[in-house]
Design a protein around this motif. Structure first.
Motif, PDB file in Angstrom:
ATOM      1  N   UNK A  23       8.076   3.461   6.049  1.00 38.12           N
ATOM      2  CA  UNK A  23       9.247   2.899   7.078  1.00 38.12           C
ATOM      3  C   UNK A  23       7.522   2.382   8.484  1.00 38.12           C
ATOM      4  N   UNK A  24       6.856   2.487   7.389  1.00 39.55           N
ATOM      5  CA  UNK A  24       5.049   1.714   8.364  1.00 39.55           C
ATOM      6  C   UNK A  24       5.611   0.412   8.217  1.00 39.55           C
ATOM      7  N   UNK A  25       6.039  -0.251   7.125  1.00 41.54           N
ATOM      8  CA  UNK A  25       6.585  -1.972   7.259  1.00 41.54           C
ATOM      9  C   UNK A  25       4.955  -2.750   7.091  1.00 41.54           C
ATOM     10  N   UNK A  26       4.089  -2.576   6.499  1.00 43.28           N
ATOM     11  CA  UNK A  26       3.357  -2.591   6.681  1.00 43.28           C
ATOM     12  C   UNK A  26       3.086  -4.054   4.612  1.00 43.28           C
ATOM     13  N   UNK A  27       4.230  -3.625   3.894  1.00 42.02           N
ATOM     14  CA  UNK A  27       4.342  -4.171   2.657  1.00 42.02           C
ATOM     15  C   UNK A  27       2.608  -3.830   2.117  1.00 42.02           C
ATOM     16  N   UNK A  28       2.720  -2.652   1.655  1.00 44.08           N
ATOM     17  CA  UNK A  28       1.504  -2.186   0.679  1.00 44.08           C
ATOM     18  C   UNK A  28       1.462  -3.146  -0.528  1.00 44.08           C
ATOM     19  N   UNK A  29       0.646  -3.484  -1.313  1.00 47.70           N
ATOM     20  CA  UNK A  29      -0.144  -3.833  -2.514  1.00 47.70           C
ATOM     21  C   UNK A  29      -0.426  -2.915  -3.305  1.00 47.70           C
ATOM     22  N   UNK A  30      -0.349  -1.683  -2.808  1.00 48.35           N
ATOM     23  CA  UNK A  30      -0.685  -0.344  -3.982  1.00 48.35           C
ATOM     24  C   UNK A  30       0.517   0.418  -3.556  1.00 48.35           C
ATOM     25  N   UNK A  31       1.557   0.675  -4.712  1.00 48.31           N
ATOM     26  CA  UNK A  31       2.416   0.872  -5.052  1.00 48.31           C
ATOM     27  C   UNK A  31       2.960   2.348  -6.154  1.00 48.31           C
ATOM     28  N   UNK A  32       3.129   3.105  -6.206  1.00 48.63           N
ATOM     29  CA  UNK A  32       4.255   4.455  -6.904  1.00 48.63           C
ATOM     30  C   UNK A  32       5.375   4.500  -7.675  1.00 48.63           C
ATOM     31  N   UNK A  33       4.741   4.657  -8.860  1.00 46.51           N
ATOM     32  CA  UNK A  33       5.925   5.573  -9.694  1.00 46.51           C
ATOM     33  C   UNK A  33       6.032   7.074  -9.621  1.00 46.51           C
ATOM     34  N   UNK A  34       7.511   7.351  -9.766  1.00 47.34           N
ATOM     35  CA  UNK A  34       7.982   8.818  -9.896  1.00 47.34           C
ATOM     36  C   UNK A  34       6.785   9.675  -9.036  1.00 47.34           C
ATOM     37  N   UNK A  35       7.529   8.760  -7.678  1.00 46.69           N
ATOM     38  CA  UNK A  35       7.229   9.754  -6.235  1.00 46.69           C
ATOM     39  C   UNK A  35       6.749  10.452  -5.548  1.00 46.69           C
ATOM     40  N   UNK A  36       8.333  10.888  -6.465  1.00 48.69           N
ATOM     41  CA  UNK A  36       9.462  11.716  -5.775  1.00 48.69           C
ATOM     42  C   UNK A  36       8.649  13.341  -6.137  1.00 48.69           C
ATOM     43  N   UNK A  37       7.485  13.299  -7.648  1.00 45.55           N
ATOM     44  CA  UNK A  37       6.675  14.477  -7.442  1.00 45.55           C
ATOM     45  C   UNK A  37       6.137  15.006  -6.881  1.00 45.55           C
ATOM     46  N   UNK A  38       5.806  14.080  -5.358  1.00 43.60           N
ATOM     47  CA  UNK A  38       5.161  14.531  -3.966  1.00 43.60           C
ATOM     48  C   UNK A  38       5.786  14.620  -3.258  1.00 43.60           C
TER      49      UNK A  38
END
Length: 280
Positions: free
Chosen positions: A178-193
């Motif tokens: 929702x921040x719409x900053x277009x980050x270049x760090x992304x996550x896999x399996x983020x549902x775990x958190x």
């Protein structure tokens, strides 16, 4: 199309060994890299950290660890707050000028991810710089990736089209879309958190002796409609994962050759550990 540095973190593979965090401290604490970064303090300005997320309780628990750092956003709020102090290189790495940033404590709050730390001794805002000084010397990866024993951290230099494709194919997510900053760090399996889960253990009784009910059919329903279905493992355990926060109320039914059970579950303000479910 220009290629930019990206970092992909698999939450399911992070074991909280701390190697990445230690590598960042080893690299930056007390070390001056002119034009890149002033020395970081030993304590205080945590520009590379590992956050812990616990779901469930007791023996029915799931713990996830998430490395957090500067996202090197393509639409970085920090740059908008101080374009004369913070810049984004052609390769996508965001740098805070260690000379021009002196005294700018206001920039700590400019990052919505909390990734800018304040060096009280030097009066400087600081971030993790993607080891830009090493990249410029020919390094093929940042140190956090180099020292990760499980392969939870991977870097890649991709153009926007290639990055979008990798995100789509691997199901990668931004930390805060929702921040719409277009980050270049992304996550896999983020549902775990970030998501909610329902845990439970199914038990049968045979001649007065309780035992694990393996192979039980467990169904999760909402308003009478089946959403998901699982089969309990050899220990009678099951877990419905990836549920939306606040979702529900749910109903759960269990069917097994030894009996049945039904459980009512309210809205998921947090993950739910149902404990032992006795078949009747």
């Amino acid at each position: 199309m220009s290629e930019h540095w990206r970092l992909i973190i698999d939450v399911a593979l992070c074991e909280n060994c701390g190697n990445c965090q230690l590598a960042a401290k080893d690299e930056y604490v007390g070390n001056d890299f002119p034009g890149y970064s002033a020395p970081h303090p030993l304590r205080g300005a945590e520009t590379f950290r590992i956050e812990r997320f616990v779901r469930g309780e007791g023996s029915q628990i799931d713990v996830a660890y998430v490395p957090r750092m500067c996202n090197h956003c393509a639409d970085a709020p920090c740059i908008k707050a101080a374009p004369d102090v913070i810049r984004r290189r052609e390769d996508g790495i965001v740098l805070i000028d260690p000379k021009r940033a002196h005294g700018r404590s206001d920039l700590v709050a400019a990052c919505p991810y909390g990734a800018i730390g304040w060096n009280a001794e030097l009066q400087l805002p600081q971030n993790w710089i993607f080891d830009a000084h090493l990249i410029d010397l020919g390094w093929k990866q940042p140190r956090c990736e180099q020292v990760c024993p499980t392969g939870a951290i991977a870097s890649a230099k991709l153009d926007d089209e290639g990055f979008a494709r990798v995100k789509r194919e691997q199901g990668l997510e931004d930390w805060s879309p929702g921040l719409n900053t277009r980050p270049n760090v992304v996550y896999k399996n983020l549902h775990r958190a970030k998501s909610r889960a329902i845990f439970g253990s199914i038990v049968k009784e045979d001649q007065g002796v309780q035992d694990c009910a393996a192979g039980a059919r467990v169904r999760l329903l909402r308003d009478g409609a089946a959403l998901r279905e699982q089969v309990s493992d050899d220990f009678g355990d099951f877990k419905f994962d990836g549920l939306e926060p606040g979702g529900g109320p749910y109903q759960m039914t269990v069917e097994h050759e030894s009996g049945r059970a039904k459980v009512e579950i309210g809205e998921l303000a947090a993950s739910v550990a149902l404990g032992i479910i006795q078949l009747r």
